[in-house]
Design a protein around this motif. Structure first.
Motif, PDB file in Angstrom:
ATOM      1  N   TYR A 192      12.760 -45.544 -35.642  1.00 10.69           N
ATOM      2  CA  TYR A 192      12.284 -45.592 -36.571  1.00 10.69           C
ATOM      3  C   TYR A 192      12.920 -44.309 -37.802  1.00 10.69           C
ATOM      4  CZ  TYR A 192       9.353 -42.489 -34.389  1.00 10.69           C
ATOM      5  OH  TYR A 192       8.370 -41.227 -33.684  1.00 10.69           O
ATOM      6  N   GLU A 193      12.484 -43.847 -38.747  1.00 10.62           N
ATOM      7  CA  GLU A 193      12.805 -42.690 -39.526  1.00 10.62           C
ATOM      8  C   GLU A 193      11.713 -41.562 -39.503  1.00 10.62           C
ATOM      9  OE1 GLU A 193      15.402 -40.599 -41.275  1.00 10.62           O
ATOM     10  OE2 GLU A 193      15.643 -43.552 -41.372  1.00 10.62           O
ATOM     11  N   HIS A 194      12.083 -40.878 -39.065  1.00 13.64           N
ATOM     12  CA  HIS A 194      11.447 -39.683 -38.176  1.00 13.64           C
ATOM     13  C   HIS A 194      11.347 -38.648 -39.703  1.00 13.64           C
ATOM     14  CE1 HIS A 194       9.215 -36.225 -36.550  1.00 13.64           C
ATOM     15  NE2 HIS A 194      10.588 -35.499 -37.234  1.00 13.64           N
ATOM     16  N   ASP A 195       9.719 -38.396 -39.718  1.00 15.13           N
ATOM     17  CA  ASP A 195      10.024 -37.636 -41.228  1.00 15.13           C
ATOM     18  C   ASP A 195       9.552 -36.332 -40.084  1.00 15.13           C
ATOM     19  OD1 ASP A 195       8.860 -36.153 -42.950  1.00 15.13           O
ATOM     20  OD2 ASP A 195       7.367 -36.928 -43.897  1.00 15.13           O
ATOM     21  N   PRO A 196      10.041 -35.208 -40.092  1.00 18.00           N
ATOM     22  CA  PRO A 196       9.673 -33.986 -39.681  1.00 18.00           C
ATOM     23  C   PRO A 196       8.729 -33.610 -40.015  1.00 18.00           C
ATOM     24  CG  PRO A 196      12.075 -33.718 -40.634  1.00 18.00           C
ATOM     25  CD  PRO A 196      11.425 -35.166 -41.666  1.00 18.00           C
ATOM     26  N   ALA A 197       7.909 -33.475 -41.706  1.00 19.17           N
ATOM     27  CA  ALA A 197       6.967 -33.129 -42.697  1.00 19.17           C
ATOM     28  C   ALA A 197       5.931 -33.743 -41.353  1.00 19.17           C
ATOM     29  CB  ALA A 197       6.600 -33.266 -43.936  1.00 19.17           C
ATOM     30  N   SER A 198       6.212 -34.837 -40.979  1.00 15.77           N
ATOM     31  CA  SER A 198       4.533 -35.621 -40.088  1.00 15.77           C
ATOM     32  C   SER A 198       4.301 -34.358 -39.273  1.00 15.77           C
ATOM     33  CB  SER A 198       5.022 -36.401 -39.279  1.00 15.77           C
ATOM     34  OG  SER A 198       4.012 -37.870 -38.922  1.00 15.77           O
ATOM     35  N   PRO A 199       2.785 -34.727 -40.051  1.00 18.68           N
ATOM     36  CA  PRO A 199       2.042 -33.255 -38.781  1.00 18.68           C
ATOM     37  C   PRO A 199       1.372 -33.977 -36.453  1.00 18.68           C
ATOM     38  CG  PRO A 199       1.105 -34.369 -39.930  1.00 18.68           C
ATOM     39  CD  PRO A 199       1.939 -35.230 -40.258  1.00 18.68           C
ATOM     40  N   SER A 200       2.148 -35.189 -36.604  1.00 20.59           N
ATOM     41  CA  SER A 200       2.338 -35.501 -35.737  1.00 20.59           C
ATOM     42  C   SER A 200       3.605 -36.561 -35.331  1.00 20.59           C
ATOM     43  CB  SER A 200       0.377 -36.489 -34.948  1.00 20.59           C
ATOM     44  OG  SER A 200       0.391 -37.235 -33.960  1.00 20.59           O
ATOM     45  N   TYR A 201       3.745 -36.249 -33.821  1.00 19.98           N
ATOM     46  CA  TYR A 201       4.875 -37.363 -33.927  1.00 19.98           C
ATOM     47  C   TYR A 201       4.915 -38.439 -33.236  1.00 19.98           C
ATOM     48  CZ  TYR A 201       7.629 -32.874 -33.359  1.00 19.98           C
ATOM     49  OH  TYR A 201       8.542 -31.644 -34.391  1.00 19.98           O
ATOM     50  N   GLY A 202       3.976 -38.352 -31.905  1.00 18.64           N
ATOM     51  CA  GLY A 202       2.759 -39.613 -31.968  1.00 18.64           C
ATOM     52  C   GLY A 202       2.219 -40.803 -32.570  1.00 18.64           C
ATOM     53  N   GLU A 203       1.837 -40.125 -33.958  1.00 18.67           N
ATOM     54  CA  GLU A 203       0.613 -40.725 -35.041  1.00 18.67           C
ATOM     55  C   GLU A 203       1.232 -41.493 -35.429  1.00 18.67           C
ATOM     56  OE1 GLU A 203      -2.654 -39.290 -36.309  1.00 18.67           O
ATOM     57  OE2 GLU A 203      -3.628 -38.518 -34.146  1.00 18.67           O
ATOM     58  N   GLU A 204       2.712 -40.624 -36.128  1.00 20.07           N
ATOM     59  CA  GLU A 204       4.003 -41.262 -36.793  1.00 20.07           C
ATOM     60  C   GLU A 204       4.357 -42.430 -36.109  1.00 20.07           C
ATOM     61  OE1 GLU A 204       8.370 -39.268 -38.835  1.00 20.07           O
ATOM     62  OE2 GLU A 204       7.602 -39.035 -36.906  1.00 20.07           O
ATOM     63  N   ALA A 205       4.718 -42.347 -35.035  1.00 20.20           N
ATOM     64  CA  ALA A 205       6.085 -43.277 -33.877  1.00 20.20           C
ATOM     65  C   ALA A 205       4.541 -44.981 -34.499  1.00 20.20           C
ATOM     66  CB  ALA A 205       5.743 -43.279 -33.099  1.00 20.20           C
ATOM     67  N   ALA A 206       3.804 -44.825 -33.772  1.00 22.71           N
ATOM     68  CA  ALA A 206       2.460 -46.069 -33.909  1.00 22.71           C
ATOM     69  C   ALA A 206       2.046 -46.216 -34.843  1.00 22.71           C
ATOM     70  CB  ALA A 206       0.778 -45.380 -33.455  1.00 22.71           C
ATOM     71  N   ALA A 262       4.131 -46.305 -37.479  1.00 24.64           N
ATOM     72  CA  ALA A 262       6.048 -46.226 -38.001  1.00 24.64           C
ATOM     73  C   ALA A 262       6.635 -48.016 -37.388  1.00 24.64           C
ATOM     74  CB  ALA A 262       7.187 -45.826 -37.843  1.00 24.64           C
ATOM     75  N   LEU A 263       5.861 -47.531 -36.156  1.00 27.09           N
ATOM     76  CA  LEU A 263       6.045 -49.022 -35.601  1.00 27.09           C
ATOM     77  C   LEU A 263       5.345 -49.610 -35.571  1.00 27.09           C
ATOM     78  CD1 LEU A 263       7.545 -47.477 -31.809  1.00 27.09           C
ATOM     79  CD2 LEU A 263       8.831 -48.135 -34.263  1.00 27.09           C
ATOM     80  N   GLY A 264       3.938 -50.184 -36.143  1.00 30.97           N
ATOM     81  CA  GLY A 264       3.666 -50.890 -36.681  1.00 30.97           C
ATOM     82  C   GLY A 264       2.008 -51.525 -35.350  1.00 30.97           C
ATOM     83  N   VAL A 265       1.604 -50.183 -34.109  1.00 27.43           N
ATOM     84  CA  VAL A 265       1.406 -50.254 -32.903  1.00 27.43           C
ATOM     85  C   VAL A 265       0.446 -49.665 -32.459  1.00 27.43           C
ATOM     86  CG1 VAL A 265       1.574 -50.115 -30.573  1.00 27.43           C
ATOM     87  CG2 VAL A 265       3.809 -50.613 -31.999  1.00 27.43           C
ATOM     88  N   SER A 266      -0.794 -50.114 -32.097  1.00 26.96           N
ATOM     89  CA  SER A 266      -1.930 -49.539 -32.256  1.00 26.96           C
ATOM     90  C   SER A 266      -1.590 -47.828 -31.193  1.00 26.96           C
ATOM     91  CB  SER A 266      -3.101 -50.704 -30.670  1.00 26.96           C
ATOM     92  OG  SER A 266      -4.249 -49.705 -30.727  1.00 26.96           O
ATOM     93  N   PRO A 267      -1.898 -46.599 -32.035  1.00 24.87           N
ATOM     94  CA  PRO A 267      -2.063 -45.544 -31.129  1.00 24.87           C
ATOM     95  C   PRO A 267      -2.956 -45.770 -29.714  1.00 24.87           C
ATOM     96  CG  PRO A 267      -3.341 -45.414 -33.275  1.00 24.87           C
ATOM     97  CD  PRO A 267      -3.442 -47.027 -33.062  1.00 24.87           C
ATOM     98  N   GLY A 268      -3.283 -46.517 -29.205  1.00 21.38           N
ATOM     99  CA  GLY A 268      -3.555 -46.743 -27.895  1.00 21.38           C
ATOM    100  C   GLY A 268      -2.095 -47.109 -26.946  1.00 21.38           C
ATOM    101  N   ARG A 269      -1.834 -47.348 -27.745  1.00 20.65           N
ATOM    102  CA  ARG A 269      -0.342 -47.990 -26.972  1.00 20.65           C
ATOM    103  C   ARG A 269       0.662 -47.343 -26.577  1.00 20.65           C
ATOM    104  NH1 ARG A 269       2.145 -52.893 -28.217  1.00 20.65           N
ATOM    105  NH2 ARG A 269       3.437 -52.842 -26.992  1.00 20.65           N
ATOM    106  N   VAL A 270       0.231 -46.513 -27.464  1.00 25.19           N
ATOM    107  CA  VAL A 270       1.537 -45.125 -27.931  1.00 25.19           C
ATOM    108  C   VAL A 270       1.256 -44.026 -26.811  1.00 25.19           C
ATOM    109  CG1 VAL A 270       3.229 -43.717 -29.581  1.00 25.19           C
ATOM    110  CG2 VAL A 270       2.132 -46.137 -30.457  1.00 25.19           C
ATOM    111  N   PHE A 271       2.340 -43.764 -26.147  1.00 20.05           N
ATOM    112  CA  PHE A 271       1.447 -43.146 -25.634  1.00 20.05           C
ATOM    113  C   PHE A 271       3.151 -40.960 -25.483  1.00 20.05           C
ATOM    114  CE2 PHE A 271      -0.679 -45.187 -23.619  1.00 20.05           C
ATOM    115  CZ  PHE A 271      -1.574 -45.199 -22.160  1.00 20.05           C
TER     116      PHE A 271
END
Length: 165
Positions: free
Chosen positions: A30-44, A46-55
């Motif tokens: 996914y396209e990483h946004d350098p301004a995003s405050p949380s890498y993990g929440e950004e990933a969840a 961007a991927l449309g995945v529950s934050p409980g499944r992204v570690f």
């Protein structure tokens, strides 16, 4: 005679390790946004995945030894529980420069797989609630999805309740 270099075909050390082990996985970019405050929440998101499944992969210092903690991005690491899981007394977050130097990855892209120096690893027990979880594939904007059992086996992880909401 010249020494042959191994080609990793553009993969990260994490994906190279997964491929070498014959472990099934799915790569998600996914396209990483350098301004995003949380890498993990950004990933969840961007991927449309529950934050409980992204570690997220965090590096802590437990009694002077760097230790990897893999916890859901939706929560936080319980340092006391981490220390207890590895038989330690005290844990604190590791110096970011030491974490990067030791793992070979940059912050926000530290993977529990394919680290320069294999560190003791603890996977939060909530991972077992899911058929697959996502962890960093070794760089910002790249996640690998695999079974928690495979992740635990490949990292020789202790599975323990180390996360908190």
């Amino acid at each position: 005679m010249a020494k042959k270099q191994k080609k990793n075909n553009g993969g990260t050390p994490a994906t190279v390790a997964l491929t070498a082990a014959g472990t099934p996985f799915t790569l998600h970019a996914y396209e990483h946004d350098p301004a995003s405050p949380s890498y993990g929440e950004e990933a969840a998101e961007a991927l449309g995945v529950s934050p409980g499944r992204v570690f997220k992969t965090l590096v802590a210092d437990v009694d002077g030894e760097l230790t990897v903690a893999v916890v859901p991005v939706a929560g936080q690491l319980d340092l006391k529980a981490l220390a207890s899981a590895v038989g330690g007394k005290r844990a604190s977050m590791a110096d970011p420069a030491a974490a990067e130097r030791t793992t070979g990855y940059v912050r926000g892209g530290i993977s529990p797989l394919g680290q320069r120096k294999r560190l003791r690893t603890v996977l939060d027990a909530s991972a077992s609630d899911h058929a697959t979880i996502c962890v960093s594939a070794g760089r910002r904007g790249l996640e690998v999805e695999l079974s928690p059992a495979d992740l635990a086996a490949l990292t020789s992880a202790v599975v323990a309740p180390i996360g908190r909401a």
